[in-house]
Motif scaffolding. Structure first.
Motif, PDB file in Angstrom:
ATOM      1  N   TYR A  83       0.819  -1.213   0.000  1.00  0.00           N
ATOM      2  CA  TYR A  83       0.000   0.000   0.000  1.00  0.00           C
ATOM      3  C   TYR A  83       0.860   1.274   0.000  1.00  0.00           C
ATOM      4  CZ  TYR A  83      -4.007  -2.942   0.328  1.00  0.00           C
ATOM      5  OH  TYR A  83      -4.967  -3.876   0.036  1.00  0.00           O
ATOM      6  N   SER A  84       2.119   1.117  -0.366  1.00  0.00           N
ATOM      7  CA  SER A  84       2.946   2.303  -0.555  1.00  0.00           C
ATOM      8  C   SER A  84       2.391   3.105  -1.721  1.00  0.00           C
ATOM      9  CB  SER A  84       4.396   1.911  -0.841  1.00  0.00           C
ATOM     10  OG  SER A  84       4.498   1.296  -2.114  1.00  0.00           O
ATOM     11  N   ALA A 139       5.281  14.264   3.684  1.00  0.00           N
ATOM     12  CA  ALA A 139       6.425  14.459   4.573  1.00  0.00           C
ATOM     13  C   ALA A 139       6.358  15.807   5.270  1.00  0.00           C
ATOM     14  CB  ALA A 139       7.729  14.321   3.787  1.00  0.00           C
ATOM     15  N   THR A 140       5.888  16.819   4.572  1.00  0.00           N
ATOM     16  CA  THR A 140       5.758  18.152   5.161  1.00  0.00           C
ATOM     17  C   THR A 140       4.750  18.142   6.297  1.00  0.00           C
ATOM     18  OG1 THR A 140       6.283  19.164   3.024  1.00  0.00           O
ATOM     19  CG2 THR A 140       5.194  20.555   4.666  1.00  0.00           C
ATOM     20  N   TYR A 217      -2.598   3.932   5.317  1.00  0.00           N
ATOM     21  CA  TYR A 217      -2.088   4.934   6.250  1.00  0.00           C
ATOM     22  C   TYR A 217      -0.812   4.470   6.947  1.00  0.00           C
ATOM     23  CZ  TYR A 217      -5.942   8.159   5.640  1.00  0.00           C
ATOM     24  OH  TYR A 217      -6.822   9.073   5.098  1.00  0.00           O
ATOM     25  N   ARG A 218      -0.721   3.179   7.245  1.00  0.00           N
ATOM     26  CA  ARG A 218       0.521   2.659   7.851  1.00  0.00           C
ATOM     27  C   ARG A 218       1.693   2.834   6.891  1.00  0.00           C
ATOM     28  NH1 ARG A 218      -3.221  -2.203   9.617  1.00  0.00           N
ATOM     29  NH2 ARG A 218      -3.797  -1.505  11.716  1.00  0.00           N
ATOM     30  N   ALA A 219       1.452   2.570   5.621  1.00  0.00           N
ATOM     31  CA  ALA A 219       2.509   2.778   4.623  1.00  0.00           C
ATOM     32  C   ALA A 219       2.909   4.243   4.566  1.00  0.00           C
ATOM     33  CB  ALA A 219       2.043   2.294   3.256  1.00  0.00           C
ATOM     34  N   ALA A 220       1.927   5.146   4.649  1.00  0.00           N
ATOM     35  CA  ALA A 220       2.209   6.574   4.558  1.00  0.00           C
ATOM     36  C   ALA A 220       3.081   7.057   5.715  1.00  0.00           C
ATOM     37  CB  ALA A 220       0.900   7.361   4.524  1.00  0.00           C
ATOM     38  N   ALA A 221       2.941   6.424   6.872  1.00  0.00           N
ATOM     39  CA  ALA A 221       3.703   6.827   8.047  1.00  0.00           C
ATOM     40  C   ALA A 221       5.051   6.112   8.144  1.00  0.00           C
ATOM     41  CB  ALA A 221       2.890   6.550   9.314  1.00  0.00           C
ATOM     42  N   ASP A 224       6.497   5.153   2.883  1.00  0.00           N
ATOM     43  CA  ASP A 224       6.333   6.324   2.017  1.00  0.00           C
ATOM     44  C   ASP A 224       7.261   7.457   2.445  1.00  0.00           C
ATOM     45  OD1 ASP A 224       4.402   5.039   0.562  1.00  0.00           O
ATOM     46  OD2 ASP A 224       2.706   6.088   1.477  1.00  0.00           O
ATOM     47  N   LEU A 225       7.434   7.652   3.740  1.00  0.00           N
ATOM     48  CA  LEU A 225       8.336   8.694   4.218  1.00  0.00           C
ATOM     49  C   LEU A 225       9.779   8.374   3.844  1.00  0.00           C
ATOM     50  CD1 LEU A 225       6.852   9.502   7.748  1.00  0.00           C
ATOM     51  CD2 LEU A 225       6.585  10.808   5.631  1.00  0.00           C
ATOM     52  N   GLU A 226      10.127   7.099   3.836  1.00  0.00           N
ATOM     53  CA  GLU A 226      11.469   6.709   3.406  1.00  0.00           C
ATOM     54  C   GLU A 226      11.672   7.020   1.926  1.00  0.00           C
ATOM     55  OE1 GLU A 226      12.263   2.664   4.462  1.00  0.00           O
ATOM     56  OE2 GLU A 226      11.444   2.916   6.485  1.00  0.00           O
TER      57      GLU A 226
END
Length: 295
Positions: A83-84, A139-140, A217-221, A224-226
């Protein structure tokens, strides 16, 4: 025969093999290709007030993101990578290529805008123009988190909790959770009519949907940030239009245009007098902005 789309008049529903996942799309119109991607907790049906009008000039593809609507809901896998936004962007490219579109314009609301951001970085040659609705870069937003943001966008921190905590709590009363979420973000009474809410609820309560949304949402936190950190020096090359709701959280907390000027070379946009779901709350203004931007 393809099934007619009850929420996008003149459109037809199709299932497309995007490689490792089946994606539901609604197709209509003719002309330059245009991809529409929805956010949470919506589906492609959110575009019902503008997609038929856009189809007068474009070949419109409105897709359900993986995990949402009637698209497939695969397991999240290690680090929730399935889910990235990178995986979801690859879905979008596969869908468009299967329809014969190598280069296209993209419009993304909410989660769809985050997928569009990644799409413009990973597949720059495919993106002709990009519009994002009511978001600042992921990220912002995490980097600038404060009490006001965490309070208003509590689900960013609730949905990322380890399974099955949020899944079980939402499943106890999904209609209440969904209604509270939509009503809290929209600032235009009646913008989401009962039949559209019922469609969102049908999809939200379908097998695997709540878990898939949490995985998004877990991927986003995490992953995805990586990916965002790895690409911190890259800029979106395509012209970018940012629209947001002046009465919504994003518009009240961030300088939206400035956040996107840190990520893209050619940025324009403005606030609309509404909340989060622009295409449902201010469809005529959104349509006018998109027609001017897309040409």
């Amino acid at each position: 025969m393809p099934e007619s789309d009850p929420f996008l008049p003149g459109f037809a529903l199709h299932d497309i093999d995007a490689g490792d996942v089946r994606i539901r799309v609604s197709l209509g119109g003719s002309g330059p290709p245009l991809l529409l991607m929805h956010g949470h907790p919506q589906t492609h049906a959110t575009w019902g007030r503008i997609a038929p009008r856009l189809a007068e000039r474009h070949s419109v593809v409105a897709m359900d993101l993986r995990g949402y609507g009637d698209s497939e809901k695969p397991p999240g896998g290690e680090r929730h990578a399935a889910y990235s936004k990178r995986a979801m962007a690859a879905d979008a490219v596969a869908v468009m290529r299967s329809l014969g579109h190598e280069r296209f314009a993209v419009v993304g609301h909410d989660r769809g805008g985050r997928v569009a951001h990644r799409l413009a970085l990973d597949h720059a040659g495919a993106v002709e123009r990009l519009a994002v609705f009511d978001i600042a870069p992921t990220a912002t937003m995490y980097a600038l988190t404060d009490k006001a943001f965490a309070t208003r966008y509590f689900w960013w921190f609730f949905l990322i909790q380890p399974a099955p905590l949020p899944e079980k709590l939402i499943a106890a009363d999904p209609e209440f959770f969904l209604r509270t979420h939509i009503d809290g973000q929209s600032k235009t009474p009646g913008a989401t009519p009962p039949e559209l809410f019922a469609e969102y609820l049908r999809c939200y309560t379908s097998e695997g949907a709540i878990h898939a949304i949490c995985e998004d949402y877990r991927a986003a936190a995490g992953i995805d940030l990586e990916h965002d950190a790895d690409d911190a020096d890259k800029r979106i090359e395509a012209p970018l239009l940012a629209l947001w709701g002046a009465r919504g959280t994003v518009g009240q907390i961030y300088d939206v245009l400035e956040t996107w000027r840190e990520k893209a070379r050619d940025v324009s946009g403005r606030a609309l007098d509404c909340g989060h779901t622009l295409q449902e709350e201010r469809p005529e203004e959104v349509l006018a902005e998109l027609r001017a931007f897309l040409g």
